[in-house]
Design an enzyme around this catalytic site. Sequence first.
Site, mmCIF file in Angstrom:
data_model
loop_
_atom_site.group_PDB
_atom_site.id
_atom_site.type_symbol
_atom_site.label_atom_id
_atom_site.label_comp_id
_atom_site.label_asym_id
_atom_site.label_seq_id
_atom_site.Cartn_x
_atom_site.Cartn_y
_atom_site.Cartn_z
ATOM 1 C CD GLU A 75 -3.007 -0.975 0.296
ATOM 2 O OE1 GLU A 75 -3.268 -0.024 -0.540
ATOM 3 O OE2 GLU A 75 -3.724 -1.959 0.128
ATOM 4 C CG ASP A 127 -5.820 -7.628 -7.590
ATOM 5 O OD1 ASP A 127 -4.546 -7.475 -6.858
ATOM 6 O OD2 ASP A 127 -6.695 -6.930 -6.713
ATOM 7 C CD GLU A 173 -14.947 -5.588 -1.073
ATOM 8 O OE1 GLU A 173 -14.147 -5.404 -0.472
ATOM 9 O OE2 GLU A 173 -15.073 -5.446 -2.267
ATOM 10 C CD GLU A 233 -10.670 -2.141 -8.069
ATOM 11 O OE1 GLU A 233 -9.657 -1.989 -7.493
ATOM 12 O OE2 GLU A 233 -11.878 -1.991 -7.621
ATOM 13 C CB THR A 253 -2.457 -1.147 -9.140
ATOM 14 O OG1 THR A 253 -3.691 -1.864 -8.916
ATOM 15 C CG2 THR A 253 -1.771 -1.155 -7.732
#
Length: 575
Positions: free
Chosen positions: A117, A258, A351, A372, A475
């Site tokens: 992160e 991902d 989710e 997304e 991302t």
Amino acid sequence: SAAVQRFLGPLLCLWALRLPAGSGATARGLDVASYRERVRAMFYHAYEHYLESAFPYDELRPLTCDGQDTWGSFSLTLIDALDTLLILGNVSEFQRVVNVLQEGVDFDIDVNASVFETNIRVVGGLLSAHLLSRKAGVQVEAGWPCSGPLLRMAEGAARKLLPAFQTPTGMPYGTVNLLHGVNPGETPVTCTAGIGTFIVEFATLSHLTGDPVFEDVARKALKALWKHRSDIGLVGNHIDVITAKWVAQDAGIGAGVDSYFEYLVKGAILLQDKELMSMFLEYNKAIKNYTKFDDWYLWVQMYKGTVSMPVFQSLEAYWPGLQSLIGDVDNAMRTFLNYYTVWKQFGGLPEFYNIPQGYTVDKREGYPLRPELIESAMYLYRATRDPTLLELGRDAVESIEKISKVDCGFATIKDLRDHRLDNRMESFFLAETIKYLYLLFDPDNFMHNDGSDFDVVVTPYGECVLSAGGYIFNTEAHPIDPAALHCCRKRKEEQWEVEDLMREFYSRKKTKKFTLKRVPDHGEGENAKDPEDASSEKGGEKRNSKKSSHSLLSCPSQSFNSKLAVLGQVFLDNT
């Protein structure tokens, strides 16, 4: 391989597709300009309440109108929102926040931080802001983009993460203490995405600073995952970074995996790296063979290929956008439409969604305003101009405003079935969700530049071209200008290639077909001008020629890399 060459060529051209004049006005009666302004208003409703109620904490708690630290203690929302400000056109606030961050953010703190992160949000956000600083009118220092305060901050944050990579496998720990390094007793189990999501930011750092250590550790981690894939070509969800043993053996395209796949593609584009693209294409074959069913992607056992979870995760909705980047638009649209049906069912993406049952999964009914599906819509709309993609954007605006908007911002939706809210507004809402919505509804944004407009800047290593488009979004949706990676290299052979191309550009000035302006660094002389103002002066030559062709960039004598170095985009030899 031929397949790699076939895919690499059109990648950035696909992303840089521009819409014909007037096509942004309406689509099936949808007023694009009106929705663009509603997205702008959404941003400021969230951003201003963060500043009023939560700063300097990481995130806003919108139900109680206060703040909390989450991923560290970095004023994270401010870093994450910075490049969005410029995309919305707010130059003055961008400049103010740059000063605030320089004065107030310190990475020498006793905090346990997520390596993943911190990289995507902090390092990525600072790098993007650094590369956009000139466009935002910031008085950049001499030597930019190879130096600058935001670049030094990004480098400082990234160096705090390097101890995590000191493992026998080269795969990093998931958590690091910013003051003391990896804590004794830290778990060696890390998710796949937490290992393979560094090449975009770390390679950019290495190219700008000249220190290869960042790109080296990122590549080593990527290759370690590749080395430990299963015999049928799949990777699992979590791995022990000391022993390289897979702890969670579910294989899929969603949570925990991902962005590893995403960064193989985006790293290949950014670095023009055929090896990274080859790796992705091999994974893509295995993913299609074992996980794809009726344009859905399931979870399977990584060694056997047997279905382990027949669920769709909201994080998987990035996949159609990624497919569009390799030119697989038809498959991307079919999968996107599957995901869109889920959105229509709930007014958001839960989710987890049980595909056979067609409903949510227990304790996974929430929607934290993730980006997304909107991200995929933005990419696919650039490629297809299908109005269905604008309709997803419309539905997202309507749903988020109706369900999530509260007096102090926008709240995470705890349960899409009854619209209960949670007291959190993740920083990615301003970094990604709002940004991709705005770009979907703003076809003329500078982010969509096709190379017809660019700046020539002077660096210590010669001249280079910036702001030509082909931006690579990390991302966390922080855009990286790929041409910037070629501005700070000390390799003479590449410098000569660029100088030869620039001479050819200048020789064309006499024909008035190509006009360029050498934009000196603001540090060069007392009367240095803002680049946005320079083009309006008499004789100003900021490039903006719609009539010129790109044939200049497809001379047989130029190497593939040199063409990328000039415009930050790829032009095929037969164009």
